[in-house]
Motif scaffolding. Structure first.
Motif, PDB file in Angstrom:
ATOM      1  N   GLU A  27       0.849  -1.177   0.000  1.00 32.53           N
ATOM      2  CA  GLU A  27       0.000   0.000   0.000  1.00 32.53           C
ATOM      3  C   GLU A  27       0.891   1.236   0.000  1.00 32.53           C
ATOM      4  OE1 GLU A  27      -2.896   2.261   3.123  1.00 32.53           O
ATOM      5  OE2 GLU A  27      -2.942   0.071   3.096  1.00 32.53           O
ATOM      6  N   THR A  28       0.642   2.172  -0.894  1.00 31.82           N
ATOM      7  CA  THR A  28       1.432   3.398  -0.955  1.00 31.82           C
ATOM      8  C   THR A  28       0.507   4.601  -0.889  1.00 31.82           C
ATOM      9  OG1 THR A  28       1.382   3.434  -3.362  1.00 31.82           O
ATOM     10  CG2 THR A  28       3.261   2.343  -2.337  1.00 31.82           C
ATOM     11  N   GLN A  29       1.035   5.697  -0.404  1.00 31.14           N
ATOM     12  CA  GLN A  29       0.287   6.935  -0.319  1.00 31.14           C
ATOM     13  C   GLN A  29       1.196   8.080  -0.744  1.00 31.14           C
ATOM     14  OE1 GLN A  29      -0.962   7.247   3.734  1.00 31.14           O
ATOM     15  NE2 GLN A  29      -2.402   5.545   3.576  1.00 31.14           N
ATOM     16  N   VAL A  30       0.626   9.033  -1.449  1.00 34.41           N
ATOM     17  CA  VAL A  30       1.374  10.213  -1.855  1.00 34.41           C
ATOM     18  C   VAL A  30       1.282  11.220  -0.715  1.00 34.41           C
ATOM     19  CG1 VAL A  30       1.494  12.090  -3.530  1.00 34.41           C
ATOM     20  CG2 VAL A  30       0.854   9.806  -4.268  1.00 34.41           C
ATOM     21  N   THR A  31       2.395  11.873  -0.406  1.00 36.04           N
ATOM     22  CA  THR A  31       2.400  12.874   0.663  1.00 36.04           C
ATOM     23  C   THR A  31       2.975  14.181   0.135  1.00 36.04           C
ATOM     24  OG1 THR A  31       3.043  13.294   2.938  1.00 36.04           O
ATOM     25  CG2 THR A  31       4.679  12.247   1.537  1.00 36.04           C
ATOM     26  N   SER A  32       2.655  15.242   0.812  1.00 37.87           N
ATOM     27  CA  SER A  32       3.167  16.546   0.389  1.00 37.87           C
ATOM     28  C   SER A  32       4.617  16.694   0.847  1.00 37.87           C
ATOM     29  CB  SER A  32       2.323  17.664   1.004  1.00 37.87           C
ATOM     30  OG  SER A  32       2.523  17.708   2.403  1.00 37.87           O
ATOM     31  N   THR A  33       5.322  17.576   0.211  1.00 41.17           N
ATOM     32  CA  THR A  33       6.713  17.839   0.576  1.00 41.17           C
ATOM     33  C   THR A  33       6.795  18.369   1.996  1.00 41.17           C
ATOM     34  OG1 THR A  33       7.218  18.328  -1.719  1.00 41.17           O
ATOM     35  CG2 THR A  33       8.788  19.108  -0.092  1.00 41.17           C
ATOM     36  N   ALA A  34       5.847  19.220   2.371  1.00 39.42           N
ATOM     37  CA  ALA A  34       5.854  19.788   3.718  1.00 39.42           C
ATOM     38  C   ALA A  34       5.653  18.700   4.766  1.00 39.42           C
ATOM     39  CB  ALA A  34       4.762  20.844   3.846  1.00 39.42           C
ATOM     40  N   ARG A  35       4.742  17.785   4.536  1.00 38.00           N
ATOM     41  CA  ARG A  35       4.493  16.715   5.502  1.00 38.00           C
ATOM     42  C   ARG A  35       5.707  15.794   5.607  1.00 38.00           C
ATOM     43  NH1 ARG A  35      -1.049  13.764   6.613  1.00 38.00           N
ATOM     44  NH2 ARG A  35      -1.499  15.948   6.878  1.00 38.00           N
ATOM     45  N   ALA A  36       6.356  15.500   4.484  1.00 35.70           N
ATOM     46  CA  ALA A  36       7.549  14.652   4.498  1.00 35.70           C
ATOM     47  C   ALA A  36       8.681  15.343   5.256  1.00 35.70           C
ATOM     48  CB  ALA A  36       7.978  14.322   3.073  1.00 35.70           C
ATOM     49  N   ALA A  37       8.851  16.641   5.043  1.00 38.08           N
ATOM     50  CA  ALA A  37       9.893  17.392   5.747  1.00 38.08           C
ATOM     51  C   ALA A  37       9.617  17.430   7.248  1.00 38.08           C
ATOM     52  CB  ALA A  37       9.990  18.805   5.186  1.00 38.08           C
ATOM     53  N   LEU A  38       8.354  17.589   7.617  1.00 39.39           N
ATOM     54  CA  LEU A  38       7.988  17.600   9.026  1.00 39.39           C
ATOM     55  C   LEU A  38       8.257  16.243   9.674  1.00 39.39           C
ATOM     56  CD1 LEU A  38       6.750  19.169  11.357  1.00 39.39           C
ATOM     57  CD2 LEU A  38       4.499  18.431  10.566  1.00 39.39           C
ATOM     58  N   ALA A  39       7.953  15.164   8.968  1.00 44.38           N
ATOM     59  CA  ALA A  39       8.212  13.821   9.488  1.00 44.38           C
ATOM     60  C   ALA A  39       9.716  13.590   9.656  1.00 44.38           C
ATOM     61  CB  ALA A  39       7.617  12.769   8.560  1.00 44.38           C
ATOM     62  N   GLU A  40      10.504  14.056   8.708  1.00 41.68           N
ATOM     63  CA  GLU A  40      11.960  13.898   8.809  1.00 41.68           C
ATOM     64  C   GLU A  40      12.509  14.692   9.992  1.00 41.68           C
ATOM     65  OE1 GLU A  40      15.980  14.475   6.120  1.00 41.68           O
ATOM     66  OE2 GLU A  40      14.021  14.658   5.176  1.00 41.68           O
ATOM     67  N   LEU A  41      12.001  15.902  10.195  1.00 40.84           N
ATOM     68  CA  LEU A  41      12.417  16.721  11.326  1.00 40.84           C
ATOM     69  C   LEU A  41      12.043  16.038  12.649  1.00 40.84           C
ATOM     70  CD1 LEU A  41      13.587  19.351  12.432  1.00 40.84           C
ATOM     71  CD2 LEU A  41      11.302  20.348  12.190  1.00 40.84           C
ATOM     72  N   ALA A  42      10.848  15.485  12.721  1.00 43.18           N
ATOM     73  CA  ALA A  42      10.417  14.784  13.938  1.00 43.18           C
ATOM     74  C   ALA A  42      11.316  13.584  14.224  1.00 43.18           C
ATOM     75  CB  ALA A  42       8.963  14.344  13.793  1.00 43.18           C
ATOM     76  N   ASN A  43      11.692  12.846  13.186  1.00 43.55           N
ATOM     77  CA  ASN A  43      12.597  11.702  13.363  1.00 43.55           C
ATOM     78  C   ASN A  43      13.952  12.150  13.898  1.00 43.55           C
ATOM     79  OD1 ASN A  43      10.867   9.661  12.580  1.00 43.55           O
ATOM     80  ND2 ASN A  43      11.452   9.799  10.429  1.00 43.55           N
ATOM     81  N   LYS A  44      14.480  13.240  13.357  1.00 46.55           N
ATOM     82  CA  LYS A  44      15.785  13.736  13.796  1.00 46.55           C
ATOM     83  C   LYS A  44      15.741  14.213  15.243  1.00 46.55           C
ATOM     84  CE  LYS A  44      17.638  14.802   9.307  1.00 46.55           C
ATOM     85  NZ  LYS A  44      18.256  15.761   8.430  1.00 46.55           N
ATOM     86  N   ILE A  45      14.667  14.891  15.621  1.00 49.25           N
ATOM     87  CA  ILE A  45      14.530  15.368  16.996  1.00 49.25           C
ATOM     88  C   ILE A  45      14.431  14.178  17.950  1.00 49.25           C
ATOM     89  CG2 ILE A  45      12.961  16.530  18.599  1.00 49.25           C
ATOM     90  CD1 ILE A  45      12.394  18.522  16.294  1.00 49.25           C
ATOM     91  N   THR A  46      13.658  13.160  17.550  1.00 54.93           N
ATOM     92  CA  THR A  46      13.516  11.964  18.384  1.00 54.93           C
ATOM     93  C   THR A  46      14.871  11.297  18.597  1.00 54.93           C
ATOM     94  OG1 THR A  46      11.267  11.620  17.585  1.00 54.93           O
ATOM     95  CG2 THR A  46      12.372   9.726  18.562  1.00 54.93           C
TER      96      THR A  46
END
Length: 50
Positions: A27-46
């Motif tokens: 299953e795949t889903q398309v995401t916005s660039t902003a949401r992907a950047a926010l997820a990456e930032l959250a991963n780095k902070i974690t």
């Protein structure tokens, strides 16, 4: 099965079949660039907090 890391992030190696059962149709889903950047930032902070 939920990903345990950023394995599905653009630019990082990803899998094409389910690692648990080997099923090919994932299953795949398309995401916005902003949401992907926010997820990456959250991963780095974690990672920094650990």
């Amino acid at each position: 099965m939920a990903p345990r890391s950023d394995v599905l992030m653009l630019g990082i190696g990803h899998f094409t079949a389910c690692p648990a059962c080997g099923h090919r149709l994932l299953e795949t889903q398309v995401t916005s660039t902003a949401r992907a950047a926010l997820a990456e930032l959250a991963n780095k902070i974690t990672r920094l907090v650990r």
